[in-house]
Scaffold this motif. Structure first.
Motif, PDB file in Angstrom:
ATOM      1  N   VAL A   1      -4.954 -12.061  -3.593  1.00  0.00           N
ATOM      2  CA  VAL A   1      -4.695 -10.795  -2.897  1.00  0.00           C
ATOM      3  C   VAL A   1      -4.969 -10.976  -1.409  1.00  0.00           C
ATOM      4  O   VAL A   1      -6.120 -11.108  -0.981  1.00  0.00           O
ATOM      5  N   ARG A   2      -3.893 -10.992  -0.635  1.00  0.00           N
ATOM      6  CA  ARG A   2      -4.020 -11.192   0.815  1.00  0.00           C
ATOM      7  C   ARG A   2      -3.510  -9.996   1.614  1.00  0.00           C
ATOM      8  O   ARG A   2      -3.725  -9.920   2.820  1.00  0.00           O
ATOM      9  N   GLU A   3      -2.836  -9.067   0.918  1.00  0.00           N
ATOM     10  CA  GLU A   3      -2.182  -7.970   1.629  1.00  0.00           C
ATOM     11  C   GLU A   3      -3.176  -7.016   2.282  1.00  0.00           C
ATOM     12  O   GLU A   3      -2.876  -6.392   3.306  1.00  0.00           O
ATOM     13  N   VAL A   4      -4.356  -6.874   1.676  1.00  0.00           N
ATOM     14  CA  VAL A   4      -5.369  -5.954   2.197  1.00  0.00           C
ATOM     15  C   VAL A   4      -6.697  -6.690   2.283  1.00  0.00           C
ATOM     16  O   VAL A   4      -6.913  -7.699   1.596  1.00  0.00           O
TER      17      VAL A   4
ATOM     18  N   ALA B   1      -7.989  -1.263   1.087  1.00  0.00           N
ATOM     19  CA  ALA B   1      -8.894  -2.399   0.936  1.00  0.00           C
ATOM     20  C   ALA B   1      -9.495  -2.351  -0.460  1.00  0.00           C
ATOM     21  O   ALA B   1      -9.484  -1.314  -1.132  1.00  0.00           O
ATOM     22  N   LEU B   2     -10.008  -3.480  -0.897  1.00  0.00           N
ATOM     23  CA  LEU B   2     -10.625  -3.595  -2.216  1.00  0.00           C
ATOM     24  C   LEU B   2     -12.070  -4.062  -2.084  1.00  0.00           C
ATOM     25  O   LEU B   2     -12.416  -4.764  -1.129  1.00  0.00           O
TER      26      LEU B   2
ATOM     27  N   ALA C   1      -6.201  -5.258  -9.342  1.00  0.00           N
ATOM     28  CA  ALA C   1      -6.231  -5.379  -7.880  1.00  0.00           C
ATOM     29  C   ALA C   1      -4.825  -5.251  -7.310  1.00  0.00           C
ATOM     30  O   ALA C   1      -4.598  -4.504  -6.351  1.00  0.00           O
ATOM     31  N   ARG C   2      -3.885  -5.939  -7.912  1.00  0.00           N
ATOM     32  CA  ARG C   2      -2.503  -5.874  -7.430  1.00  0.00           C
ATOM     33  C   ARG C   2      -1.914  -4.476  -7.634  1.00  0.00           C
ATOM     34  O   ARG C   2      -1.162  -3.970  -6.794  1.00  0.00           O
ATOM     35  N   ARG C   3      -2.280  -3.833  -8.758  1.00  0.00           N
ATOM     36  CA  ARG C   3      -1.782  -2.479  -9.017  1.00  0.00           C
ATOM     37  C   ARG C   3      -2.317  -1.499  -7.975  1.00  0.00           C
ATOM     38  O   ARG C   3      -1.583  -0.645  -7.471  1.00  0.00           O
ATOM     39  N   LEU C   4      -3.590  -1.622  -7.628  1.00  0.00           N
ATOM     40  CA  LEU C   4      -4.176  -0.730  -6.620  1.00  0.00           C
ATOM     41  C   LEU C   4      -3.511  -0.922  -5.260  1.00  0.00           C
ATOM     42  O   LEU C   4      -3.278   0.044  -4.529  1.00  0.00           O
ATOM     43  N   VAL C   5      -3.191  -2.167  -4.933  1.00  0.00           N
ATOM     44  CA  VAL C   5      -2.499  -2.437  -3.668  1.00  0.00           C
ATOM     45  C   VAL C   5      -1.126  -1.757  -3.668  1.00  0.00           C
ATOM     46  O   VAL C   5      -0.725  -1.142  -2.677  1.00  0.00           O
ATOM     47  N   ARG C   6      -0.426  -1.851  -4.796  1.00  0.00           N
ATOM     48  CA  ARG C   6       0.884  -1.196  -4.890  1.00  0.00           C
ATOM     49  C   ARG C   6       0.754   0.324  -4.784  1.00  0.00           C
ATOM     50  O   ARG C   6       1.653   0.992  -4.257  1.00  0.00           O
ATOM     51  N   GLN C   7      -0.356   0.875  -5.262  1.00  0.00           N
ATOM     52  CA  GLN C   7      -0.576   2.321  -5.182  1.00  0.00           C
ATOM     53  C   GLN C   7      -0.942   2.771  -3.769  1.00  0.00           C
ATOM     54  O   GLN C   7      -0.928   3.970  -3.491  1.00  0.00           O
ATOM     55  N   GLY C   8      -1.284   1.824  -2.906  1.00  0.00           N
ATOM     56  CA  GLY C   8      -1.528   2.187  -1.518  1.00  0.00           C
ATOM     57  C   GLY C   8      -2.946   2.097  -1.011  1.00  0.00           C
ATOM     58  O   GLY C   8      -3.219   2.527   0.113  1.00  0.00           O
ATOM     59  N   VAL C   9      -3.888   1.555  -1.812  1.00  0.00           N
ATOM     60  CA  VAL C   9      -5.242   1.427  -1.279  1.00  0.00           C
ATOM     61  C   VAL C   9      -5.224   0.491  -0.076  1.00  0.00           C
ATOM     62  O   VAL C   9      -4.420  -0.438   0.009  1.00  0.00           O
TER      63      VAL C   9
END
Length: 345
Positions: free
Chosen positions: A174-177, A146-147, A136-144
């Motif tokens: 995970v709060r960023e998205v 929402a999850l 989840a954190r890796r996907l956020v760093r890649q720019g997605v």
């Protein structure tokens, strides 16, 4: 007063999800191959939810035609679900860009950074499925943007971890998205609970299979209505040399034949008449063909009746608008009861 407080609380809890989706509720429809087509998707969006069109095995031309057709049935936002391992993924992302699709859900594995960026450059918001908090954190760093966390209670291809455990692992971290929760959700009370845990919204698939607007064959709908949660079983892997992602579906002759197929393919791998990669591809083709037979032809004996464990809460055929209204009423009532209890205390 309690009902009004419950609805106010619900509106507050899923405001982030509603704003992200552009819909009146933060209830997404699952991208179910063959089922989530123009009629069901538009009905969900018109009812205040967020429909998601399932690309499945469609080619670029077919997907473009389906997007255009869906827009003739609704002027509300809806998304497109793409399968990450589709051989024409790049062309399909091009279709989404050319037609200015607002939201793209990528399923079936980890999307590459290039795929994510290509969609974002075209103006789309990208959603993906993390099986763990680390991913989840890796996907956020890649720019997605929402999850969607989907537990093993869901229908179709599933992971090994339950919805409630994934929610506890990922929602606080995970709060960023925005994070949407899926898998086994069939009532509004569950929606309220996940929202209070920090979810921005939810995704439901199984509840919408028996929507009036769903093109699923009447035989399939009746199978869902008659089924209980324990009837939705995960497939079993026969041979470790042929890794098979489990598929949850209603148990029938089709699921039993799948076991025989695995044994046959394992024997052919041993004999050297087929490669392991080709055998795994045949397994995926089996599920795709079996699903079509169930949805389109009504073959409930040998077809694949992909269903989540929430199938036990599917009790009748209903319009999509009625399903969504029922879920919202249940969620608001649950939150209202909690407000009344807290006030009394």
């Amino acid at each position: 007063m309690t009902d009004a407080k419950g609805r106010d609380r619900l509106d507050h809890l899923w405001r982030r999800g509603r704003e992200f989706l552009g819909s009146a509720t933060a209830i997404m429809g699952g991208g179910m191959t063959w089922v989530s087509e123009r009629h069901l998707v538009s009905a969900i969006s018109n009812a205040g939810g967020f429909g998601v069109l399932a690309c499945g095995s469609m080619g670029p031309q077919a997907l473009a035609a389906e997007i255009v057709a869906t827009r003739t049935l609704t002027d509300r936002p809806f998304g497109v679900n793409l399968i990450n391992v589709h051989p024409e993924l790049e062309a399909l992302t091009g279709v989404c860009r050319d037609l200015a699709v607002s939201h793209v859900v990528i399923a079936g594995g980890m999307p590459s950074g290039a795929t994510i960026q290509r969609l974002k450059d075209g103006g789309a918001k990208v959603l993906a499925f993390p099986p763990t908090a680390v991913i989840a954190r890796r996907l956020v760093r890649q720019g997605v943007d929402a999850l969607i966390i989907e537990g093993s209670e869901a229908g179709g291809h599933i992971g090994p971890v339950s919805t409630t455990v994934l929610a506890q692992e990922i929602l606080p971290d995970v709060r960023e998205v925005p994070v949407f929760v899926a898998g086994g959700i069939g009532r509004g009370e569950a929606i309220a609970s996940f929202l209070e845990l920090g979810a921005a919204g939810v995704q439901l698939g199984t509840r919408f299979v028996c929507a009036t607007e769903s093109i699923a064959h009447p035989n399939m709908k009746q199978a869902f209505i008659k089924a209980s949660a324990r009837d939705a079983q995960a497939s079993v892997q026969v041979d470790a040399r042929l890794p098979v992602q489990p598929v949850r579906a209603l148990a029938n002759d089709g699921t039993r034949r799948f076991l025989e197929l695995q044994r046959t393919l394992a024997a052919r791998v041993d004999a050297g008449t087929i490669t392991r990669e080709a055998a795994q591809l045949e397994i995926e083709h089996y599920w795709a063909g079996a699903l079509r037979r169930a949805v389109m032809d009504g073959d409930v004996d040998s077809g694949s009746l992909m269903a989540g464990q929430s199938v036990g809460m599917v009790t009748r055929e209903q319009p999509a608008a009625e399903i969504i209204a029922e879920l919202v009423t249940q969620a608001a009532a649950s939150l209202g009861r909690r407000f009344a209890s807290e006030s009394a205390g």
